[in-house]
Write an enzyme that holds these catalytic residues in place. Structure first.
Site, PDB file in Angstrom:
ATOM      1  N   ARG A 169       0.821  -1.231   0.000  1.00  0.00           N
ATOM      2  CA  ARG A 169       0.000   0.000   0.000  1.00  0.00           C
ATOM      3  C   ARG A 169       0.848   1.271   0.000  1.00  0.00           C
ATOM      4  NH1 ARG A 169      -2.318  -3.346  -1.546  1.00  0.00           N
ATOM      5  NH2 ARG A 169      -4.112  -4.442  -0.725  1.00  0.00           N
ATOM      6  N   SER A 204     -10.163   0.106   3.844  1.00  0.00           N
ATOM      7  CA  SER A 204      -9.373  -0.339   5.003  1.00  0.00           C
ATOM      8  C   SER A 204      -8.717   0.869   5.649  1.00  0.00           C
ATOM      9  CB  SER A 204      -8.297  -1.329   4.562  1.00  0.00           C
ATOM     10  OG  SER A 204      -8.919  -2.509   4.134  1.00  0.00           O
ATOM     11  N   GLU A 212      -3.728   3.541   6.874  1.00  0.00           N
ATOM     12  CA  GLU A 212      -3.640   3.356   5.409  1.00  0.00           C
ATOM     13  C   GLU A 212      -4.338   4.532   4.735  1.00  0.00           C
ATOM     14  OE1 GLU A 212      -4.655  -0.529   3.769  1.00  0.00           O
ATOM     15  OE2 GLU A 212      -5.510   0.420   1.984  1.00  0.00           O
TER      16      GLU A 212
HETATM   17  C1  LIG Z   1     -15.443   0.261  -0.151  1.00  0.00           C
HETATM   18  C2  LIG Z   1     -13.971   0.393  -0.383  1.00  0.00           C
HETATM   19  C3  LIG Z   1     -13.211  -0.727  -0.681  1.00  0.00           C
HETATM   20  C4  LIG Z   1     -11.837  -0.621  -0.900  1.00  0.00           C
HETATM   21  N1  LIG Z   1     -11.132  -1.750  -1.209  1.00  0.00           N
HETATM   22  C5  LIG Z   1      -9.796  -1.657  -1.481  1.00  0.00           C
HETATM   23  C6  LIG Z   1      -9.027  -2.825  -1.848  1.00  0.00           C
HETATM   24  O1  LIG Z   1      -9.528  -3.925  -1.938  1.00  0.00           O
HETATM   25  N2  LIG Z   1      -7.725  -2.661  -2.115  1.00  0.00           N
HETATM   26  C7  LIG Z   1      -7.110  -1.455  -2.046  1.00  0.00           C
HETATM   27  O2  LIG Z   1      -5.902  -1.370  -2.321  1.00  0.00           O
HETATM   28  N3  LIG Z   1      -7.795  -0.343  -1.682  1.00  0.00           N
HETATM   29  C8  LIG Z   1      -9.114  -0.412  -1.400  1.00  0.00           C
HETATM   30  N4  LIG Z   1      -9.817   0.709  -1.045  1.00  0.00           N
HETATM   31  C9  LIG Z   1      -9.102   1.991  -0.886  1.00  0.00           C
HETATM   32  C10 LIG Z   1      -9.020   2.857  -2.148  1.00  0.00           C
HETATM   33  O3  LIG Z   1     -10.070   2.551  -3.056  1.00  0.00           O
HETATM   34  C11 LIG Z   1      -7.676   2.702  -2.856  1.00  0.00           C
HETATM   35  O4  LIG Z   1      -6.612   3.102  -2.014  1.00  0.00           O
HETATM   36  C12 LIG Z   1      -7.601   3.520  -4.155  1.00  0.00           C
HETATM   37  O5  LIG Z   1      -6.445   3.135  -4.870  1.00  0.00           O
HETATM   38  C13 LIG Z   1      -7.601   5.020  -3.917  1.00  0.00           C
HETATM   39  O6  LIG Z   1      -7.814   5.664  -5.155  1.00  0.00           O
HETATM   40  P1  LIG Z   1      -8.555   7.089  -5.214  1.00  0.00           P
HETATM   41  O7  LIG Z   1      -8.585   7.504  -6.640  1.00  0.00           O
HETATM   42  O8  LIG Z   1      -9.850   7.056  -4.521  1.00  0.00           O
HETATM   43  O9  LIG Z   1      -7.505   7.983  -4.424  1.00  0.00           O
HETATM   44  P2  LIG Z   1      -7.784   9.058  -3.271  1.00  0.00           P
HETATM   45  O10 LIG Z   1      -8.460   8.412  -2.123  1.00  0.00           O
HETATM   46  O11 LIG Z   1      -8.411  10.266  -3.832  1.00  0.00           O
HETATM   47  O12 LIG Z   1      -6.287   9.396  -2.859  1.00  0.00           O
HETATM   48  C14 LIG Z   1      -5.491   8.418  -2.217  1.00  0.00           C
HETATM   49  C15 LIG Z   1      -4.021   8.844  -2.306  1.00  0.00           C
HETATM   50  O13 LIG Z   1      -3.608   8.770  -3.662  1.00  0.00           O
HETATM   51  C16 LIG Z   1      -3.064  10.021  -4.067  1.00  0.00           C
HETATM   52  N5  LIG Z   1      -3.386  10.215  -5.491  1.00  0.00           N
HETATM   53  C17 LIG Z   1      -4.605  10.179  -6.074  1.00  0.00           C
HETATM   54  N6  LIG Z   1      -4.482  10.415  -7.403  1.00  0.00           N
HETATM   55  C18 LIG Z   1      -3.158  10.600  -7.645  1.00  0.00           C
HETATM   56  C19 LIG Z   1      -2.385  10.890  -8.823  1.00  0.00           C
HETATM   57  N7  LIG Z   1      -2.949  11.062 -10.020  1.00  0.00           N
HETATM   58  N8  LIG Z   1      -1.039  11.004  -8.687  1.00  0.00           N
HETATM   59  C20 LIG Z   1      -0.438  10.860  -7.490  1.00  0.00           C
HETATM   60  N9  LIG Z   1      -1.105  10.597  -6.342  1.00  0.00           N
HETATM   61  C21 LIG Z   1      -2.457  10.471  -6.423  1.00  0.00           C
HETATM   62  C22 LIG Z   1      -3.717  11.060  -3.172  1.00  0.00           C
HETATM   63  O14 LIG Z   1      -2.925  12.223  -3.053  1.00  0.00           O
HETATM   64  C23 LIG Z   1      -3.790  10.287  -1.855  1.00  0.00           C
HETATM   65  O15 LIG Z   1      -2.535  10.325  -1.192  1.00  0.00           O
HETATM   66  C24 LIG Z   1     -11.200   0.634  -0.812  1.00  0.00           C
HETATM   67  C25 LIG Z   1     -11.968   1.779  -0.519  1.00  0.00           C
HETATM   68  C26 LIG Z   1     -13.330   1.666  -0.314  1.00  0.00           C
HETATM   69  C27 LIG Z   1     -14.123   2.900  -0.018  1.00  0.00           C
END
Ligand SMILES: Cc1cc2nc3c(=O)[nH]c(=O)nc-3n(C[C@H](O)[C@H](O)[C@H](O)COP(=O)(O)OP(=O)(O)OC[C@H]3O[C@@H](n4cnc5c(N)ncnc54)[C@H](O)[C@@H]3O)c2cc1C
Length: 306
Positions: free
Chosen positions: A179, A228, A298
């Site tokens: 992660r 998570s 996380e």
């Molecule tokens: C119901 C649910 C289930 C989930 N299940 C999982 C799972 O199974 N596995 C898992 O790994 N995660 C899971 N997650 C967490 C989440 O979906 C992941 O971490 C996902 O990759 C975050 O992407 P996001 O676009 O929403 O990023 P955000 O939440 O908007 O940002 C997360 C981080 O990424 C950075 N970021 C976003 N875009 C960029 C970019 N273009 N360049 C550089 N940095 C960037 C942000 O600055 C921040 O630090 C879950 C979340 C939810 C709500």
């Protein structure tokens, strides 16, 4: 909190900017938790060139934060100072390339990458079906599920540094760990190239359906949550430590530890960001007292308190 409106000064300092700039734009609607204050400035670049121009010309003292689909994010109640960047239209393309490769902009939802690959008979990316973020977040978080993670499928990513330089990062240069991506926090990823394998579209579709079903029965996927909350500590499952510490269902304000999956925090409707963060800190304290293990967040927390 209302921040000083920086938009007029930014517009005159960056005359060739094409993307939209909005002052004091609420961020809560852009996150799964639906909490938190505004961005001092929200910037939506038109494309990678516009992003690079902005980063090269923004005064160095202005902090820059990028958000994706907000599925792993708590925006604090006072909002986020400086410029918050959200990628949209110009970063939203997917392309199937020879040799079972998939190219995607970083605003593309993970789910769409899984679907595009499935339709083209490219196996190996189905795990993205269950992660509700976009590809930028997947790169930054090394997003993964069911034994696969971004590290296993990424060939290379493109990104723009705070100085405005466009760079390509081969998989090894991403320094992925659990992660986590080791590329400097200032880098905003713009595109990714993934390697899949030949597969049967019907079999991949069945795999994706299974993932959907598993998710809906084991996680509060329809709630206001951030996924998570804590990383699994070496040799432990975070949810088991939280359960053993008696935190299942624990409430602070209108935030609650999910009854369904106790490594998920949920906003029951009127939680503030402080409720959610305080609940997380209370869980960490109780787990520490009960098991001696320190949980590490996380979920990313950005911005300032009220
Ligand atoms: C119901 C649910 C289930 C989930 N299940 C999982 C799972 O199974 N596995 C898992 O790994 N995660 C899971 N997650 C967490 C989440 O979906 C992941 O971490 C996902 O990759 C975050 O992407 P996001 O676009 O929403 O990023 P955000 O939440 O908007 O940002 C997360 C981080 O990424 C950075 N970021 C976003 N875009 C960029 C970019 N273009 N360049 C550089 N940095 C960037 C942000 O600055 C921040 O630090 C879950 C979340 C939810 C709500």
């Amino acid at each position: 909190m209302i921040f000083l409106d920086l938009v007029p000064s930014l517009k005159s300092a960056l005359p060739q900017l094409r993307g939209r700039l909005l002052a004091n734009e609420p961020l809560a609607p852009l996150t799964w938790f639906r909490v938190g204050g505004p961005a001092q400035v929200l910037f939506m670049p038109e494309d990678e060139g516009d992003l690079a121009y902005a980063l090269a010309n923004l005064p160095a003292e202005i902090p820059v934060t990028v958000v994706g689909l907000g599925s792993n994010l708590i925006v604090r109640d006072g909002g986020v100072e400086g410029v918050v960047i959200r990628l949209g239209r110009g970063f939203n393309e997917t392309k199937i390339e020879p040799d079972n490769r998939v190219r995607a902009g970083t605003a593309v939802p993970d789910l769409r990458v899984a679907k595009v690959a499935q339709e083209a008979g490219v196996a190996g990316l189905a795990f993205y079906r269950g992660i509700p973020g976009a590809i930028g977040g997947a790169l930054r978080m090394n997003g993964g599920a069911y034994g696969r993670e971004t590290k296993d499928v990424l060939i290379e990513a493109r990104g723009v540094t705070r100085a405005g330089n466009v760079q390509t990062y081969a998989n090894a240069a991403m320094h992925f760990t659990y992660r986590h991506c080791g590329v400097g926090d200032d880098v905003i990823f713009t595109a990714a190239l993934f390697q899949g394998a030949p597969g049967d579209p019907a079999a991949i579709a069945a795999e994706m359906d299974e993932i959907t079903n598993k998710r809906e029965t084991t996680q509060p996927v329809k709630s206001r949550t951030g996924g998570s909350t804590f990383k699994n500590p070496e040799g432990h499952k975070a949810w088991q430590l939280i359960d053993a510490a008696g935190c299942r269902g624990l409430v602070v304000g209108d935030a609650q530890v999910s009854e369904l999956h106790c490594n998920f925090l949920i906003n029951r409707g009127n939680a503030t960001a402080a409720d959610i963060e305080n609940l997380g800190e209370e869980v960490r304290r109780r787990v520490q007292d009960n098991s001696g293990v320190t949980l590490e967040w996380e979920i990313k927390r950005i911005g300032v308190g009220r």
